[in-house]
Motif scaffolding. Structure first.
Motif, short mmCIF file in Angstrom:
data_model
loop_
_atom_site.label_atom_id
_atom_site.label_comp_id
_atom_site.label_asym_id
_atom_site.label_seq_id
_atom_site.Cartn_x
_atom_site.Cartn_y
_atom_site.Cartn_z
N THR A 104 0.83 -1.21 0.00
CA THR A 104 0.00 0.00 0.00
C THR A 104 0.87 1.26 0.00
O THR A 104 0.54 2.24 -0.69
N GLU A 105 1.97 1.23 0.74
CA GLU A 105 2.85 2.40 0.74
C GLU A 105 3.52 2.59 -0.62
O GLU A 105 3.68 3.72 -1.10
N LYS A 163 3.73 5.41 -5.85
CA LYS A 163 3.55 5.36 -7.30
C LYS A 163 2.62 6.49 -7.75
O LYS A 163 2.86 7.14 -8.78
N ILE A 164 1.59 6.73 -6.97
CA ILE A 164 0.69 7.84 -7.29
C ILE A 164 1.44 9.17 -7.21
O ILE A 164 1.29 10.04 -8.08
N LYS A 165 2.30 9.28 -6.21
CA LYS A 165 3.12 10.49 -6.07
C LYS A 165 4.07 10.64 -7.26
O LYS A 165 4.32 11.75 -7.73
N ARG A 194 13.20 5.64 0.06
CA ARG A 194 12.12 4.89 0.75
C ARG A 194 11.62 3.77 -0.14
O ARG A 194 11.35 2.66 0.33
N ILE A 195 11.49 4.00 -1.44
CA ILE A 195 11.04 2.96 -2.37
C ILE A 195 12.03 1.80 -2.39
O ILE A 195 11.65 0.63 -2.33
N GLU A 196 13.30 2.13 -2.44
CA GLU A 196 14.34 1.08 -2.45
C GLU A 196 14.31 0.27 -1.16
O GLU A 196 14.38 -0.96 -1.18
N TYR A 197 14.16 0.98 -0.03
CA TYR A 197 14.10 0.29 1.26
C TYR A 197 12.88 -0.63 1.34
O TYR A 197 12.97 -1.79 1.75
N TYR A 223 10.29 -5.96 1.26
CA TYR A 223 9.31 -6.85 0.65
C TYR A 223 9.99 -8.13 0.17
O TYR A 223 9.45 -9.23 0.37
N GLN A 224 11.14 -8.02 -0.45
CA GLN A 224 11.85 -9.21 -0.93
C GLN A 224 12.27 -10.10 0.23
O GLN A 224 12.17 -11.33 0.15
#
Length: 117
Positions: free
Chosen positions: A81-82, A87-89, A102-105, A110-111
């Protein structure tokens, strides 16, 4: 009695030093025969509890394992969800450098959760 035992041990040691090949062969034969004897005894003549081989526990039906999996699923849902919000941003072209980190983290988290670490 102890002196005769000591004398016998000295004789055996003297023979072992004089004939090392024969001593080695006799000790190897003794080890192999005792190993085979213990295997036969363990397989055919022992009680069920001594040599019972239990399979490894691969899957557990305990609540702790199920709770851990449920927590992993919840964490993965939060991450997704985050990431959708980021992605919307991104589509609005409002991303900053901190957002990229933050996306990379989040992707790495997730992995790790997906791989079960």
């Amino acid at each position: 009695m102890i002196t005769t035992l000591i004398q016998t041990c000295r004789k055996w040691l003297k023979r072992a030093v004089e004939n090392p090949k024969k001593f080695f062969m006799c000790s190897m034969v003794f080890l192999v025969v005792s190993f085979i004897g213990s295997m036969i005894h363990g397989i055919f003549f022992s009680s069920e509890t001594v040599f019972k081989i239990k399979p490894p526990v691969l899957y557990s039906h305990s609540t702790a394992v199920q709770n851990k999996e449920a927590n992993h699923e919840k964490e993965m849902e939060k991450i997704v969800t985050e990431l959708k919000a980021l992605k919307i941003k991104r589509n609005r072209k409002e991303l900053q450098k901190e957002d990229s980190l933050r996306i990379e983290y989040l992707f790495n988290q997730y992995q790790q959760l997906k791989n079960g670490r």
